[in-house]
Design a protein around this motif. Structure first.
Motif, PDB file in Angstrom:
ATOM      1  N   PRO A   1      34.470  46.523  44.258  1.00  0.00           N
ATOM      2  CA  PRO A   1      35.483  47.057  43.347  1.00  0.00           C
ATOM      3  C   PRO A   1      34.978  47.183  41.905  1.00  0.00           C
ATOM      4  O   PRO A   1      35.370  48.100  41.176  1.00  0.00           O
ATOM      5  N   GLU A   2      34.082  46.292  41.508  1.00  0.00           N
ATOM      6  CA  GLU A   2      33.548  46.313  40.134  1.00  0.00           C
ATOM      7  C   GLU A   2      32.627  47.499  39.874  1.00  0.00           C
ATOM      8  O   GLU A   2      32.211  47.710  38.727  1.00  0.00           O
TER       9      GLU A   2
ATOM     10  N   GLN B   1      34.011  53.777  47.559  1.00  0.00           N
ATOM     11  CA  GLN B   1      33.257  52.525  47.480  1.00  0.00           C
ATOM     12  C   GLN B   1      32.910  51.992  48.870  1.00  0.00           C
ATOM     13  O   GLN B   1      31.802  51.510  49.091  1.00  0.00           O
TER      14      GLN B   1
ATOM     15  N   ARG C   1      40.672  44.981  44.278  1.00  0.00           N
ATOM     16  CA  ARG C   1      40.203  43.916  45.161  1.00  0.00           C
ATOM     17  C   ARG C   1      41.172  43.650  46.310  1.00  0.00           C
ATOM     18  O   ARG C   1      40.754  43.279  47.391  1.00  0.00           O
TER      19      ARG C   1
ATOM     20  N   GLN D   1      34.424  52.817  28.599  1.00  0.00           N
ATOM     21  CA  GLN D   1      33.384  51.785  28.591  1.00  0.00           C
ATOM     22  C   GLN D   1      32.032  52.336  28.125  1.00  0.00           C
ATOM     23  O   GLN D   1      31.141  51.553  27.796  1.00  0.00           O
TER      24      GLN D   1
ATOM     25  N   VAL E   1      40.857  46.521  38.265  1.00  0.00           N
ATOM     26  CA  VAL E   1      39.875  46.058  39.254  1.00  0.00           C
ATOM     27  C   VAL E   1      40.495  44.981  40.141  1.00  0.00           C
ATOM     28  O   VAL E   1      40.242  44.947  41.352  1.00  0.00           O
TER      29      VAL E   1
ATOM     30  N   PHE F   1      41.242  47.563  32.279  1.00  0.00           N
ATOM     31  CA  PHE F   1      40.176  47.554  33.282  1.00  0.00           C
ATOM     32  C   PHE F   1      40.245  46.353  34.227  1.00  0.00           C
ATOM     33  O   PHE F   1      40.231  46.509  35.446  1.00  0.00           O
ATOM     34  N   ASN F   2      40.262  45.136  33.698  1.00  0.00           N
ATOM     35  CA  ASN F   2      40.220  43.954  34.568  1.00  0.00           C
ATOM     36  C   ASN F   2      41.436  43.885  35.489  1.00  0.00           C
ATOM     37  O   ASN F   2      41.302  43.521  36.659  1.00  0.00           O
TER      38      ASN F   2
END
Length: 169
Positions: A135-136, A128, A164, A143, A160, A156-157
């Motif tokens: 990060p998203e 990234q 971060r 998904q 992520v 997932f959340n």
């Protein structure tokens, strides 16, 4: 297939002659082999055989495989689109960088932790960072396909949120 450390991977990401723009990172788990079934190079070669002979892919599906001990294995050419998820693989111009975590991360089975978790976070952030992605810009296989991959125990959340704040080791 070549085994790499995170430091070697970081250098390779910087020095690789990228001709394809990476727009996302796709995260998968192998399911089989799971962590207990993993046998190093032989497991990677077995995945390649399954992907090319049984699934009809031109190469192993993933660009990178992350072993239970956090070691990394090279895979498909990074300038080639992965066999990640139908309709989401991109092309020779751009698309995702895809990796597989060795293990079955569905609830009640393997746990993503320690060196393997750190390696996954490092790999994602290094790719990234190279391509200026947030990060998203991470996609779990589940998904875009009716699967649990990369495992029902990985939310997932929360993952992520770890990205971060993750400092590359």
């Amino acid at each position: 297939f070549k085994r790499l450390t995170i430091a070697e991977f970081a250098l390779l990401v910087e020095r690789f002659p990228w001709s394809r723009r990476i727009t996302a990172v796709h995260m998968h788990h192998t399911w089989r082999p799971n962590k207990a079934q993993y046998r190093g190079h032989e497991s990677i070669a077995s995945m390649w055989r399954f992907h090319t002979r049984e699934r009809g892919f031109s190469d192993i599906a993933q660009h990178l495989t992350i072993a239970p001990d956090g070691g990394l294995w090279t895979g498909r050419n990074w300038n080639a689109a992965p066999a990640s998820a139908s309709g989401h693989n991109g092309n020779a111009i751009g698309g995702p960088f895809m990796f597989e975590l060795v293990g079955d991360f569905d609830r009640g089975y393997d746990v993503l932790a320690d060196a393997q978790l750190q390696a996954a976070l490092d790999v994602i952030r290094l790719v990234q960072r190279k391509f200026g992605l947030p990060p998203e810009a991470l996609l779990f296989h589940n998904q875009v396909a009716p699967k649990s991959c990369p495992g029902s125990s990985i939310e997932f959340n929360a993952f992520v949120a770890q990205l971060r704040t993750h400092a590359i080791s």
